[in-house]
Design a protein around this motif. Structure first.
Motif, mmCIF file in Angstrom:
data_model
loop_
_atom_site.group_PDB
_atom_site.id
_atom_site.type_symbol
_atom_site.label_atom_id
_atom_site.label_comp_id
_atom_site.label_asym_id
_atom_site.label_seq_id
_atom_site.Cartn_x
_atom_site.Cartn_y
_atom_site.Cartn_z
ATOM 1 N N LEU A 289 54.103 38.036 44.985
ATOM 2 C CA LEU A 289 54.004 36.750 45.674
ATOM 3 C C LEU A 289 52.567 36.443 46.065
ATOM 4 O O LEU A 289 52.116 35.298 45.974
ATOM 5 C CB LEU A 289 54.877 36.747 46.931
ATOM 6 C CG LEU A 289 56.359 36.450 46.758
ATOM 7 C CD1 LEU A 289 57.076 36.604 48.090
ATOM 8 C CD2 LEU A 289 56.577 35.049 46.210
ATOM 9 N N LEU A 290 51.833 37.482 46.462
ATOM 10 C CA LEU A 290 50.459 37.269 46.909
ATOM 11 C C LEU A 290 49.585 36.725 45.781
ATOM 12 O O LEU A 290 48.886 35.726 45.955
ATOM 13 C CB LEU A 290 49.873 38.573 47.460
ATOM 14 C CG LEU A 290 50.410 39.024 48.824
ATOM 15 C CD1 LEU A 290 49.819 40.372 49.210
ATOM 16 C CD2 LEU A 290 50.089 37.993 49.893
ATOM 17 N N PHE A 291 49.617 37.377 44.600
ATOM 18 C CA PHE A 291 48.693 36.922 43.554
ATOM 19 C C PHE A 291 49.277 35.823 42.678
ATOM 20 O O PHE A 291 48.538 35.138 41.958
ATOM 21 C CB PHE A 291 48.191 38.098 42.699
ATOM 22 C CG PHE A 291 49.141 38.599 41.649
ATOM 23 C CD1 PHE A 291 49.157 38.037 40.393
ATOM 24 C CD2 PHE A 291 49.987 39.660 41.906
ATOM 25 C CE1 PHE A 291 50.010 38.509 39.405
ATOM 26 C CE2 PHE A 291 50.844 40.146 40.928
ATOM 27 C CZ PHE A 291 50.855 39.561 39.674
ATOM 28 N N LEU A 292 50.606 35.596 42.756
ATOM 29 C CA LEU A 292 51.211 34.529 41.960
ATOM 30 C C LEU A 292 51.328 33.215 42.721
ATOM 31 O O LEU A 292 51.291 32.145 42.122
ATOM 32 C CB LEU A 292 52.604 34.953 41.507
ATOM 33 C CG LEU A 292 52.715 35.725 40.193
ATOM 34 C CD1 LEU A 292 54.126 36.219 39.993
ATOM 35 C CD2 LEU A 292 52.294 34.863 39.033
ATOM 36 N N VAL A 293 51.478 33.301 44.034
ATOM 37 C CA VAL A 293 51.750 32.105 44.838
ATOM 38 C C VAL A 293 50.625 31.786 45.815
ATOM 39 O O VAL A 293 50.119 30.660 45.857
ATOM 40 C CB VAL A 293 53.083 32.260 45.607
ATOM 41 C CG1 VAL A 293 53.366 31.019 46.450
ATOM 42 C CG2 VAL A 293 54.235 32.515 44.632
ATOM 43 N N PHE A 294 50.211 32.798 46.581
ATOM 44 C CA PHE A 294 49.273 32.512 47.663
ATOM 45 C C PHE A 294 47.819 32.421 47.193
ATOM 46 O O PHE A 294 47.065 31.588 47.692
ATOM 47 C CB PHE A 294 49.417 33.568 48.764
ATOM 48 C CG PHE A 294 50.715 33.468 49.517
ATOM 49 C CD1 PHE A 294 50.905 32.472 50.466
ATOM 50 C CD2 PHE A 294 51.755 34.338 49.260
ATOM 51 C CE1 PHE A 294 52.095 32.356 51.147
ATOM 52 C CE2 PHE A 294 52.962 34.232 49.934
ATOM 53 C CZ PHE A 294 53.138 33.239 50.884
ATOM 54 N N VAL A 295 47.399 33.275 46.267
ATOM 55 C CA VAL A 295 46.008 33.219 45.788
ATOM 56 C C VAL A 295 45.692 31.886 45.111
ATOM 57 O O VAL A 295 44.669 31.265 45.417
ATOM 58 C CB VAL A 295 45.697 34.411 44.854
ATOM 59 C CG1 VAL A 295 44.319 34.241 44.213
ATOM 60 C CG2 VAL A 295 45.736 35.719 45.640
#
Length: 328
Positions: A289-295
């Motif tokens: 989720l961090l590198f697919l959505v938030f970054v």
């Protein structure tokens, strides 16, 4: 929890059932409607932020420099990168049927790999661009032209399209019969491989793991090492600058990129080169989720809030639009 029936095809001669459809468990939670609203807002913000970056760079001639042309390519890649996985995740928040066909699963993973690899390469070339600008300023305009930026971006996307082919072919030709449940919100190769039938030859599994390892090395550690080498050269050159103002000015052109690299490569590395300890308690989903959505959501903020040239370009475009409105 809803019980899903495995969609499969029976092969009598082997007396086994082969999976033709997978089930994406997604982000299991009793707050599905709330999560849907949150991620819709994040997705819309990501699309809007990256679209603004693309438009600003395209419309303002002052930003037609290599650094901002690469930034435009990065924003376009991140928009597509997010679109490969997030809409499907949003759909699964509202549907009990979370099935995805084998072909659709392979297609989703393929484009996820393509765009992820392209982003890694573009980030590496952005670091090289900063290296040339700071370490070889007199030759910068001849070594990094607009046409070269275009070729580099196209090369990054083309390489991204080619590299995952071997992974997709060898993985999705496997017979799957253990289960059809993927404990993730998208078709990730690490979960899919674990569903292969037990009688799959060890040599085949070893070959697949080798393909995955080589691919992972080419798209994560290798670009990161090139970025690291570029910044080592930058730091050495900056330290030779006598004035503090000169050093700060040189470093300021790299801060946004270094922040973006740290976020993307940090979360991607933990996700795909992790230890078994991180595999528990939904760890893979959280890091994904961090590198697919938030970054992708944060990057437009990083490059706009910390970049005076982007702010000035936005002001110029706003004033131009205002004047055109008055005249009309």
């Amino acid at each position: 929890m809803t019980i899903h029936i495995m969609s499969a095809t029976l092969v009598p001669e082997k007396n086994e059932t082969y999976i033709t459809e997978f089930i994406l468990l997604g982000l299991s939670s009793e707050f599905q409607p709330l999560l849907f609203v949150i991620f819709v807002l994040i997705y819309l913000f990501t699309l809007t932020g990256n679209t603004v970056i693309i438009l600003i760079v395209s419309l303002d001639l002052h930003l037609h420099t290599p650094m901002y042309l690469f930034l435009r390519s990065l924003s376009l890649t991140e928009m597509l990168y997010t679109t490969v996985t997030v809409p499907r995740m949003l759909r699964d928040f509202l549907h009990k049927d979370k099935g995805i066909s084998r072909a659709s699963c392979a297609a989703q993973f393929y484009f996820f790999c393509c765009l992820g690899a392209s982003e890694c390469f573009i980030l590496a070339f952005m670091a090289y661009d900063r290296y040339l600008a700071i370490c070889h300023p007199l030759h910068y305009m001849t070594k990094m032209t607009k046409s070269k930026c275009l070729y580099i971006s196209l090369g990054s996307w083309l390489t991204g399209l080619i590299l995952p082919l071997a992974n997709i072919i060898v993985v999705f030709r496997l017979p799957f019969c253990k289960s059809n449940i993927i404990d993730h919100f998208f078709c990730d190769i690490l979960q899919v491989i674990h569903l292969a039938c037990e009688e799959t030859p060890p040599s085949t599994l070893l070959e697949i793991k080798l393909y995955v390892l080589v691919y992972t090395f080419l798209v994560i550690p290798l670009p990161f090492m090139l970025i690291l080498l570029s910044y080592i050269g930058i730091f050495i050159s900056v330290l030779k600058i006598r004035s503090a103002a000169g050093r700060n000015k040189a470093f300021s052109t790299c801060v946004s990129h270094m922040t973006s690299v740290s976020l993307f490569f940090g979360t991607a590395t933990i996700t795909y080169l992790r230890t078994e300890a991180i595999n528990t308690s939904g760890g893979p989903k959280v890091w994904s989720l961090l590198f697919l959505v938030f970054v992708p959501m944060i990057n437009p903020l990083i490059y706009s809030l910390r970049n005076n040239e982007v702010k000035k370009a936005l002001q110029r475009l706003g004033q131009k639009h205002f004047l055109e409105t008055i005249h009309n």
